[in-house]
Design a protein around this motif. Structure first.
Motif, short mmCIF file in Angstrom:
data_model
loop_
_atom_site.label_atom_id
_atom_site.label_comp_id
_atom_site.label_asym_id
_atom_site.label_seq_id
_atom_site.Cartn_x
_atom_site.Cartn_y
_atom_site.Cartn_z
N TYR A 142 0.83 -1.20 0.00
CA TYR A 142 0.00 0.00 0.00
C TYR A 142 0.87 1.25 0.00
O TYR A 142 0.52 2.27 -0.62
N ARG B 152 -11.70 -2.89 0.97
CA ARG B 152 -11.05 -4.07 0.42
C ARG B 152 -11.81 -5.34 0.81
O ARG B 152 -11.99 -6.25 0.01
N LEU C 225 -8.20 -2.18 -5.76
CA LEU C 225 -7.35 -1.14 -5.19
C LEU C 225 -7.50 0.19 -5.93
O LEU C 225 -7.48 1.26 -5.31
#
Length: 371
Positions: free
Chosen positions: A24, A58, A64
């Motif tokens: 991330y 998520r 994403l």
């Protein structure tokens, strides 16, 4: 209270791997902005809040790239994200509850040695749309007296009335003997105490003899039926009079009648792409069509209800009781809400729709079929 959290500690608290957090960070989705006393990167409170939002979306199955667009939305604060996440989780819970109920029904049938048809098996996997969204209906969906008066007037002198696709019971006349039909367990479970008796059945296969009722009514439900024409013909079979509140897609440019579908949600046209024409439905049962104006302060939170109150469409609880949003999907929904919020803030919505301010009611395509 801590002012920063290490990567390892955040991974432990969130139930994800350190590798996930590093990923991330690498793609710019959630980057730790603080530093420990030893100079290592750490998460500040705002970073943790953003991570919570990312992980929430998520776990709902969002990709994403789509998550990045959602969490970067400048018009949504932490409260807006929490409300959005809550609404999506409630939808998932209601859908799961409906599937569990379907599985239980099949288990009982098989344990009793009964044959379960392929249609019944597939119905379990495709738990009806109302089973997914029905839990939100009681918050905003209720009888609008002015629309009800038009429906009840169309029922004429009918004393026995069948309400098909009855939902939670809105628009059922209290001064007549009503029998309700509703396939969704979620909707049936929300019918208030004292409501008309309700039968678990689908419009396309009504479990009643010919001409069993003086009238059959259906309110804002035909577009959810697997075969609307077949359902209407069944209503015609079991009742002497048929009254149906539905939608007109015959008029050229019909999707432009309402500013929400015209300017923010063009996907609405796809939702009704396979819906029968109003003329076709009327012809199937020998009905005439009457326009049903929507009052500016409509009490029933149907899709078009807030045509003069656009801020309402920004509220998750309002949208959750409208099947359209579930059908178009979260990406189209969030884009529409984001653009509407921007236009309300800038004044563009008011400029485009200045002609609505003085209207008491609007014709946005609702029609009453009376046969």
């Amino acid at each position: 209270m801590e002012d920063h959290w290490t990567v390892g500690r955040v991974a432990e608290l969130a139930g994800v791997s350190v590798r996930t957090l590093h990923h991330y960070d690498e793609i710019g989705l959630v980057r730790p902005s603080a530093r420990t006393g030893s100079g290592y990167r750490a998460y500040a409170a705002g970073d943790v809040e953003r991570l919570r939002e990312v992980l929430g979306y998520r776990r709902l199955g969002f990709g994403l790239r789509e998550i990045a667009e959602l969490v970067d939305d400048p018009s949504a604060d932490a409260i807006a994200h929490l409300r959005r996440l809550r609404g999506l989780q409630v939808e998932r819970r209601d859908s799961a509850d409906a599937m569990v109920a379907a599985i239980d029904r099949e288990l009982k049938a098989r344990e009793r040695g009964l044959t379960v048809t392929p249609e019944e098996q597939l119905e379990m996997l495709g738990a009806r749309l109302y089973d997914a969204i029905g839990g939100a209906y009681t918050a905003t969906r209720r009888t609008e007296p002015r629309v009800a008066a038009q429906i009840w007037d169309a029922l004429g002198d009918a004393r026995t009335v069948l309400n098909v696709g009855a939902g939670t019971g809105s628009y059922e006349p209290a001064d007549r003997a009503v029998t309700a039909v509703e396939p969704s367990a979620v909707m049936r479970g929300q019918r208030p105490a004292g409501s008309a008796p309700c039968v678990a059945a689908a419009a396309e296969n009504l479990p009643f003899e010919d001409r069993s009722f003086d009238a059959a009514m259906a309110v804002s439900t035909v577009h959810h039926w697997e075969d609307p024409t077949a359902g209407l013909c069944e209503m015609r079979r079991v009742a002497r009079r048929v009254v149906v509140l539905t939608f007109d897609t015959d008029e050229p440019g019909w999707q432009d009648r309402f500013w929400l579908t015209r300017d923010y949600l063009p996907e609405f046209a796809d939702v009704l792409a396979g819906f029968p024409s109003l003329g076709g439905m009327a012809g199937a049962i020998g009905a005439r069509a009457e326009p049903v104006p929507i009052p500016w302060d409509c009490a029933d939170g149907l899709f078009e209800a807030y045509w003069r109150r656009p801020e309402a469409y920004l509220e998750d609880r309002v949208r959750r009781a409208m099947s359209v949003w579930t059908r178009v999907g979260p990406e189209a929904e969030q884009r529409a809400v984001r653009n509407l919020r921007d236009d309300l803030g800038s004044g563009r919505w008011a400029e485009r729709n200045s002609d609505l301010g003085g209207l008491e009611a609007a014709d946005l395509g609702l029609r009453l079929l009376v046969a």
